[in-house]
Write a protein that holds these residues in place. Structure first.
Motif, PDB file in Angstrom:
ATOM      1  N   LEU A   1      54.913  57.591  58.950  1.00  0.00           N
ATOM      2  CA  LEU A   1      54.481  56.716  57.800  1.00  0.00           C
ATOM      3  C   LEU A   1      55.087  56.772  56.588  1.00  0.00           C
ATOM      4  O   LEU A   1      55.093  55.757  55.815  1.00  0.00           O
ATOM      5  CB  LEU A   1      52.830  56.919  57.987  1.00  0.00           C
ATOM      6  CG  LEU A   1      52.204  56.774  59.098  1.00  0.00           C
ATOM      7  CD1 LEU A   1      50.409  56.666  58.829  1.00  0.00           C
ATOM      8  CD2 LEU A   1      52.251  54.970  59.601  1.00  0.00           C
ATOM      9  N   LYS A   2      55.338  57.744  56.156  1.00  0.00           N
ATOM     10  CA  LYS A   2      56.048  58.081  54.928  1.00  0.00           C
ATOM     11  C   LYS A   2      57.436  57.596  54.806  1.00  0.00           C
ATOM     12  O   LYS A   2      57.860  56.947  53.801  1.00  0.00           O
ATOM     13  CB  LYS A   2      56.173  59.580  54.374  1.00  0.00           C
ATOM     14  CG  LYS A   2      54.961  60.188  53.864  1.00  0.00           C
ATOM     15  CD  LYS A   2      54.533  59.508  52.529  1.00  0.00           C
ATOM     16  CE  LYS A   2      52.925  59.959  52.206  1.00  0.00           C
ATOM     17  NZ  LYS A   2      52.693  59.283  50.925  1.00  0.00           N
ATOM     18  N   GLY A   3      58.094  57.518  56.104  1.00  0.00           N
ATOM     19  CA  GLY A   3      59.489  56.958  56.147  1.00  0.00           C
ATOM     20  C   GLY A   3      59.511  55.375  55.983  1.00  0.00           C
ATOM     21  O   GLY A   3      60.014  54.634  55.425  1.00  0.00           O
ATOM     22  N   HIS A   4      58.213  54.926  56.567  1.00  0.00           N
ATOM     23  CA  HIS A   4      57.917  53.542  56.536  1.00  0.00           C
ATOM     24  C   HIS A   4      57.717  52.814  55.099  1.00  0.00           C
ATOM     25  O   HIS A   4      57.923  51.936  54.715  1.00  0.00           O
ATOM     26  CB  HIS A   4      56.783  52.746  57.372  1.00  0.00           C
ATOM     27  CG  HIS A   4      57.210  53.002  58.950  1.00  0.00           C
ATOM     28  ND1 HIS A   4      57.745  51.956  59.468  1.00  0.00           N
ATOM     29  CD2 HIS A   4      56.914  53.662  59.928  1.00  0.00           C
ATOM     30  CE1 HIS A   4      58.252  52.146  60.549  1.00  0.00           C
ATOM     31  NE2 HIS A   4      57.400  53.414  61.121  1.00  0.00           N
ATOM     32  N   GLU A   5      56.819  53.921  54.241  1.00  0.00           N
ATOM     33  CA  GLU A   5      56.586  53.639  52.977  1.00  0.00           C
ATOM     34  C   GLU A   5      57.955  53.343  51.926  1.00  0.00           C
ATOM     35  O   GLU A   5      58.165  52.557  51.230  1.00  0.00           O
ATOM     36  CB  GLU A   5      55.525  54.681  52.291  1.00  0.00           C
ATOM     37  CG  GLU A   5      54.166  54.982  52.793  1.00  0.00           C
ATOM     38  CD  GLU A   5      53.343  55.932  52.298  1.00  0.00           C
ATOM     39  OE1 GLU A   5      53.551  56.130  51.109  1.00  0.00           O
ATOM     40  OE2 GLU A   5      52.623  56.197  52.978  1.00  0.00           O
ATOM     41  N   LEU A   6      58.870  54.318  52.369  1.00  0.00           N
ATOM     42  CA  LEU A   6      60.038  54.281  51.962  1.00  0.00           C
ATOM     43  C   LEU A   6      60.914  53.062  52.035  1.00  0.00           C
ATOM     44  O   LEU A   6      61.560  52.386  51.386  1.00  0.00           O
ATOM     45  CB  LEU A   6      60.897  55.507  52.151  1.00  0.00           C
ATOM     46  CG  LEU A   6      62.468  55.793  51.637  1.00  0.00           C
ATOM     47  CD1 LEU A   6      62.358  55.611  50.141  1.00  0.00           C
ATOM     48  CD2 LEU A   6      63.168  56.973  51.923  1.00  0.00           C
TER      49      LEU A   6
END
Length: 216
Positions: free
Chosen positions: A99-104
């Motif tokens: 999910l953090k990668g998607h936020e990026l």
């Protein structure tokens, strides 16, 4: 023409991306103008934050398959990836919650470099053994693409784009998408899976022809 696709940790998504690019390139001078936008999709919500173990072990547990069968599956997808010009290293893949990668990716979209960030995260995950949930690593990739490190860190630590990620996941659910890669053309045509390049060429040409016909 707008087009949608999504996901960081799906090996077929990276392959599908290459096939799409090849299909578009094959149209040559007849290629339509295409605007590509990536939308988030969480393939396996039950993925642990950090799985300490090999890809073979992870998939064996997640899918309930014997290790030998998983190894055969990985060999197959590695071979398909190689034909698409991709160098997969499943022995170093770090299975993490993405999910953090998607936020990026959403931050990168705001900076106009979403396509470049999608490519960077896929390469980090499948080729370099990068952990796409660790803020320090994500910030480093953001810096590579010209995004200020302090801004990237603040966005990720504050969860600035977390709601946008969930909105994308809800949109995919509304479309009826249950797996990836899934490509949506002009908001109405869907192509599921890492189809061969010629399939993408055909769909792109068809959608462009219908658009031109409607405008005539």
């Amino acid at each position: 023409m707008s087009l949608h696709d999504a996901h960081i940790a799906c090996p077929w998504c990276y392959i599908g991306k290459r096939h799409l690019e090849a299909g578009l390139a094959a149209l040559g001078d007849d290629a339509p103008d295409v605007e590509i936008e990536y939308h988030s999709f969480e393939l396996s919500p039950d993925t642990p934050l950090d799985f300490e173990g090999s890809t073979t072990e992870y998939l064996s547990k997640a899918k309930g398959l014997p290790l030998e069968r998983v190894e055969q599956m990985l060999d197959h997808v590695t071979g398909v990836a190689a034909h698409a010009g991709l160098d997969y290293h499943f022995e170093t893949v770090a299975h993490v919650k993405t999910l953090k990668g998607h936020e990026l990716l959403h931050l990168a979209k705001a900076h106009g470099v979403q396509l470049e960030m999608k490519e960077r995260l896929l390469k980090a995950y499948f080729t370099e053994g990068g952990r796409v949930n660790r803020i320090e690593e994500l910030v480093g990739w953001a810096e590579e693409l010209g995004i200020d490190a302090a801004e990237a860190r603040d966005a990720l630590e504050s969860g600035r784009y977390a709601d946008d990620v969930q909105a994308d996941i809800a949109q995919a659910r509304a479309y009826g998408i249950q797996g990836v890669p899934f490509f949506v053309f002009e908001g109405k045509y869907g192509v599921s899976g890492a189809q061969p390049a010629e399939v993408f060429s055909q769909v792109l040409a068809q959608v462009d022809g219908e658009r031109e016909g409607a405008a005539a």
